[in-house]
Design an enzyme around this catalytic site. Structure first.
Site, PDB file in Angstrom:
ATOM      1  N   SER A 139       0.829  -1.207   0.000  1.00 32.32           N
ATOM      2  CA  SER A 139       0.000   0.000   0.000  1.00 32.32           C
ATOM      3  C   SER A 139       0.862   1.257   0.000  1.00 32.32           C
ATOM      4  O   SER A 139       0.510   2.261  -0.610  1.00 32.32           O
ATOM      5  CB  SER A 139      -0.915   0.009   1.228  1.00 32.32           C
ATOM      6  OG  SER A 139      -1.812  -1.071   1.152  1.00 32.32           O
ATOM      7  N   THR A 165       1.576  -8.677 -12.467  1.00 30.45           N
ATOM      8  CA  THR A 165       0.711  -9.228 -13.511  1.00 30.45           C
ATOM      9  C   THR A 165       1.495  -9.307 -14.818  1.00 30.45           C
ATOM     10  O   THR A 165       2.098  -8.315 -15.244  1.00 30.45           O
ATOM     11  CB  THR A 165      -0.544  -8.336 -13.676  1.00 30.45           C
ATOM     12  OG1 THR A 165      -1.250  -8.330 -12.433  1.00 30.45           O
ATOM     13  CG2 THR A 165      -1.448  -8.844 -14.790  1.00 30.45           C
ATOM     14  N   GLN A 345     -25.662 -16.461  -4.583  1.00 31.79           N
ATOM     15  CA  GLN A 345     -26.806 -16.683  -3.683  1.00 31.79           C
ATOM     16  C   GLN A 345     -28.088 -16.964  -4.489  1.00 31.79           C
ATOM     17  O   GLN A 345     -28.852 -17.869  -4.159  1.00 31.79           O
ATOM     18  CB  GLN A 345     -26.999 -15.439  -2.800  1.00 31.79           C
ATOM     19  CG  GLN A 345     -27.969 -15.627  -1.663  1.00 31.79           C
ATOM     20  CD  GLN A 345     -27.418 -16.523  -0.557  1.00 31.79           C
ATOM     21  OE1 GLN A 345     -26.210 -16.756  -0.488  1.00 31.79           O
ATOM     22  NE2 GLN A 345     -28.281 -17.040   0.274  1.00 31.79           N
ATOM     23  N   GLU A 372      -4.358  -2.149  -7.278  1.00 35.11           N
ATOM     24  CA  GLU A 372      -4.419  -0.721  -7.666  1.00 35.11           C
ATOM     25  C   GLU A 372      -4.822   0.143  -6.477  1.00 35.11           C
ATOM     26  O   GLU A 372      -5.577   1.097  -6.611  1.00 35.11           O
ATOM     27  CB  GLU A 372      -5.401  -0.510  -8.818  1.00 35.11           C
ATOM     28  CG  GLU A 372      -4.922  -1.062 -10.132  1.00 35.11           C
ATOM     29  CD  GLU A 372      -3.873  -0.196 -10.810  1.00 35.11           C
ATOM     30  OE1 GLU A 372      -3.976   1.037 -10.734  1.00 35.11           O
ATOM     31  OE2 GLU A 372      -2.952  -0.762 -11.405  1.00 35.11           O
TER      32      GLU A 372
HETATM   33  C1  LIG Z   1      -3.311 -10.996  -8.381  1.00 36.89           C
HETATM   34  C2  LIG Z   1      -2.525  -9.759  -8.079  1.00 36.89           C
HETATM   35  C3  LIG Z   1      -2.029  -8.973  -9.128  1.00 36.89           C
HETATM   36  C4  LIG Z   1      -1.285  -7.827  -8.856  1.00 36.89           C
HETATM   37  N1  LIG Z   1      -0.721  -7.128  -9.900  1.00 36.89           N
HETATM   38  C5  LIG Z   1       0.197  -6.163  -9.637  1.00 36.89           C
HETATM   39  C6  LIG Z   1       0.973  -5.571 -10.685  1.00 36.89           C
HETATM   40  O1  LIG Z   1       0.786  -5.864 -11.859  1.00 36.89           O
HETATM   41  N2  LIG Z   1       1.911  -4.653 -10.355  1.00 36.89           N
HETATM   42  C7  LIG Z   1       2.153  -4.283  -9.070  1.00 36.89           C
HETATM   43  O2  LIG Z   1       3.039  -3.474  -8.839  1.00 36.89           O
HETATM   44  N3  LIG Z   1       1.436  -4.828  -8.035  1.00 36.89           N
HETATM   45  C8  LIG Z   1       0.471  -5.752  -8.299  1.00 36.89           C
HETATM   46  N4  LIG Z   1      -0.237  -6.335  -7.262  1.00 36.89           N
HETATM   47  C9  LIG Z   1      -0.011  -5.884  -5.895  1.00 36.89           C
HETATM   48  C10 LIG Z   1      -1.184  -5.134  -5.272  1.00 36.89           C
HETATM   49  O3  LIG Z   1      -1.326  -3.870  -5.880  1.00 36.89           O
HETATM   50  C11 LIG Z   1      -0.934  -5.083  -3.758  1.00 36.89           C
HETATM   51  O4  LIG Z   1      -1.180  -6.375  -3.271  1.00 36.89           O
HETATM   52  C12 LIG Z   1      -1.784  -4.051  -3.069  1.00 36.89           C
HETATM   53  O5  LIG Z   1      -1.350  -2.753  -3.406  1.00 36.89           O
HETATM   54  C13 LIG Z   1      -1.752  -4.199  -1.524  1.00 36.89           C
HETATM   55  O6  LIG Z   1      -0.451  -4.295  -1.054  1.00 36.89           O
HETATM   56  P1  LIG Z   1      -0.085  -5.500  -0.039  1.00 36.89           P
HETATM   57  O7  LIG Z   1      -0.531  -6.757  -0.678  1.00 36.89           O
HETATM   58  O8  LIG Z   1       1.345  -5.390   0.302  1.00 36.89           O
HETATM   59  O9  LIG Z   1      -0.987  -5.237   1.226  1.00 36.89           O
HETATM   60  P2  LIG Z   1      -0.628  -4.301   2.496  1.00 36.89           P
HETATM   61  O10 LIG Z   1      -0.216  -2.956   2.034  1.00 36.89           O
HETATM   62  O11 LIG Z   1       0.296  -5.036   3.389  1.00 36.89           O
HETATM   63  O12 LIG Z   1      -2.038  -4.189   3.187  1.00 36.89           O
HETATM   64  C14 LIG Z   1      -2.565  -5.179   4.081  1.00 36.89           C
HETATM   65  C15 LIG Z   1      -3.892  -4.644   4.638  1.00 36.89           C
HETATM   66  O13 LIG Z   1      -3.639  -3.458   5.407  1.00 36.89           O
HETATM   67  C16 LIG Z   1      -4.432  -2.385   4.917  1.00 36.89           C
HETATM   68  N5  LIG Z   1      -3.700  -1.130   5.020  1.00 36.89           N
HETATM   69  C17 LIG Z   1      -2.445  -0.878   4.570  1.00 36.89           C
HETATM   70  N6  LIG Z   1      -2.119   0.412   4.817  1.00 36.89           N
HETATM   71  C18 LIG Z   1      -3.192   0.973   5.405  1.00 36.89           C
HETATM   72  C19 LIG Z   1      -3.498   2.272   5.905  1.00 36.89           C
HETATM   73  N7  LIG Z   1      -2.614   3.279   5.798  1.00 36.89           N
HETATM   74  N8  LIG Z   1      -4.716   2.477   6.469  1.00 36.89           N
HETATM   75  C20 LIG Z   1      -5.624   1.491   6.557  1.00 36.89           C
HETATM   76  N9  LIG Z   1      -5.397   0.234   6.108  1.00 36.89           N
HETATM   77  C21 LIG Z   1      -4.200  -0.016   5.543  1.00 36.89           C
HETATM   78  C22 LIG Z   1      -4.726  -2.736   3.476  1.00 36.89           C
HETATM   79  O14 LIG Z   1      -5.890  -2.076   3.006  1.00 36.89           O
HETATM   80  C23 LIG Z   1      -4.881  -4.245   3.557  1.00 36.89           C
HETATM   81  O15 LIG Z   1      -6.189  -4.564   3.951  1.00 36.89           O
HETATM   82  C24 LIG Z   1      -1.035  -7.450  -7.525  1.00 36.89           C
HETATM   83  C25 LIG Z   1      -1.536  -8.232  -6.467  1.00 36.89           C
HETATM   84  C26 LIG Z   1      -2.245  -9.381  -6.743  1.00 36.89           C
HETATM   85  C27 LIG Z   1      -2.705 -10.237  -5.576  1.00 36.89           C
END
Ligand SMILES: Cc1cc2nc3c(=O)[nH]c(=O)nc-3n(C[C@H](O)[C@H](O)[C@H](O)COP(=O)(O)OP(=O)(O)OC[C@H]3O[C@@H](n4cnc5c(N)ncnc54)[C@H](O)[C@@H]3O)c2cc1C
Length: 390
Positions: A139, A165, A345, A372
């Site tokens: 994030s 992706t 459902q 995103e």
């Molecule tokens: C199938 C798939 C395809 C993807 N494709 C791409 C791609 O092409 N390119 C790319 O760069 N990335 C890609 N991603 C990555 C995706 O964008 C990230 O998984 C996403 O941005 C969330 O980051 P994280 O998984 O590290 O979750 P984290 O940032 O660790 O978040 C974990 C949880 O904490 C919450 N959280 C985090 N910070 C805060 C805050 N400040 N306040 C409140 N809640 C918070 C989040 O909402 C989430 O619920 C992909 C991911 C998947 C699973």
């Protein structure tokens, strides 16, 4: 049945050429992409036949400007195509949309020489990936650690990305990292184009996933990859600005993708409950079910109207659309999840069985709330936009 969705589909002011292209995309989606979707999903195989069919239609060209070998069609036309393809196969939809997400920064910020060299390849059907996320930078992308170290005419790339992706199949990877000569922080973020087959680029793995099983999601390592400095996008340190601008264009696009899933789920559910009978009546005749349909259809109509509003802003040249793009991404993805859940459902037990598309739609919908920018992050961005600058 009410023509309300047909009327919303008529909202974007598409040219005759764009309407014809959209008709061709609809036919392609119905005749080729949708029939193959279940098998690709089940096998978890990259949908090469769908990509070939998309390229046979020359679809990448629509978002590449004419002077670089494209057709330069409107953003609204592009979003309409994303929605159609994604309704047929969400995996294929996100693969195609990612070509746009990764090449848009090149279109907006690339030098003339870069655009002349790289964009014709995109227009002809190159697969592209956008690489931002790292194990400790999700994030908050500013925590990324991938390093770009200048070495004469070359830049040496060290680090790694996860969840990318098409990362394993992409011809071009738009890669974000930090310029080693700048103080670590958001001001060091820099973007460059890394080409397939660069020595030192390794695919560590591709992920097994709940949904979007036909779209590959790769973990990548960069071990001293040498990239020509000519592939640097703008100047060292320009990356964050480029990243934020890129997200303003890719978020409406992932919203269109999510709305494709929502539309498919709603359509399947309505068709099913018009046929399925219990207690001597069609399911759709029960008032409790009609209330559910009313809420879903209303939210779908409102969200689609907002999609075309945002598309209109972009086509009018407005770039400062962060809150609008966040609202759209958040609502469209929540709606995709809700529509898919309700569709399962409404199918009853049959909705839980893999033979029915709604089962796949439910699995495909979930990630739209996460990628995103998670929807929590979008709520923050929207809320923050109301803080008065003093
Ligand atoms: C199938 C798939 C395809 C993807 N494709 C791409 C791609 O092409 N390119 C790319 O760069 N990335 C890609 N991603 C990555 C995706 O964008 C990230 O998984 C996403 O941005 C969330 O980051 P994280 O998984 O590290 O979750 P984290 O940032 O660790 O978040 C974990 C949880 O904490 C919450 N959280 C985090 N910070 C805060 C805050 N400040 N306040 C409140 N809640 C918070 C989040 O909402 C989430 O619920 C992909 C991911 C998947 C699973």
């Amino acid at each position: 049945m009410t023509p309300l969705f047909d009327r919303i589909d008529a909202v974007p002011p598409l040219s005759e050429q764009e309407r014809q292209l959209l008709d061709s995309v609809r036919a392609l989606a119905a005749d080729e992409i949708a029939p193959r979707a279940a098998q690709y999903d089940r096998a978890g195989e990259f949908p090469w036949e769908n990509i070939q069919a998309i390229n046979a239609l020359g679809l990448n060209a629509m978002f590449v400007p004419e002077e670089y070998g494209g057709a330069g069609l409107s953003y609204a036309a592009y979003l309409a195509c994303v929605r159609e393809i994604s309704a047929a196969c969400a995996s294929t939809g996100i693969i195609w949309a990612t070509n746009f997400h990764a090449s848009k920064p090149l279109i907006d910020f690339g030098s003339e020489e870069q655009k002349r060299r790289l964009l014709p390849r995109v227009a002809e059907g190159a697969l592209c990936a956008l690489a931002i996320t790292e194990p400790d930078a999700g994030s908050d992308a500013t925590g990324m650690r991938t390093r770009f170290t200048p070495d004469g005419d070359m830049v040496v790339v060290d680090g790694g990305k996860i969840f990318i992706t098409s990362g394993d199949v992409a011809d071009l990877i738009l890669l974000f990292g930090k310029w080693a000569e700048l103080p670590d922080g958001r001001g060091a973020i820099t973007a460059l184009v890394l080409e397939k087959d660069t020595a030192g680029l390794r695919v560590l793995r591709t992920e097994e996933k709940l949904g979007h099983r036909a779209s590959s999601t790769a973990a990548l390592a960069f071990d001293g990859c040498r990239v020509p400095r000519a592939n640097l996008l703008g100047a060292p340190g320009d990356g964050l600005r480029q990243l934020l601008a890129a997200l303003n264009k890719s978020r409406p696009s992932v919203a269109a993708h999510a709305l494709g899933i929502a539309r498919a789920a709603f359509g399947d559910a309505v068709a099913y409950i018009n046929e399925r009978r219990q207690s001597g009546r069609r399911i759709v005749e029960f008032q409790g079910i009609q209330f559910l349909l009313a809420d879903l259809a209303t939210d779908l109509a409102m969200c689609e109207a907002w999609l075309w509003h945002v598309a209109g802003l972009v086509d009018a040249g407005e770039s400062d659309i962060g809150p609008e793009a966040s609202m759209l991404k958040m609502r469209a993805s929540d709606l995709a999840m809700r529509a898919a859940t309700e569709a399962v459902q409404l199918y009853g037990g049959y909705g839980y069985i893999a033979d029915n598309r709604v089962e796949r739609l439910l699995r495909d919908a979930k990630i739209t709330q996460i990628w995103e920018g998670t929807n929590q992050l979008h709520r923050q961005l929207i809320g923050r936009s109301f803080i008065a600058r003093k």
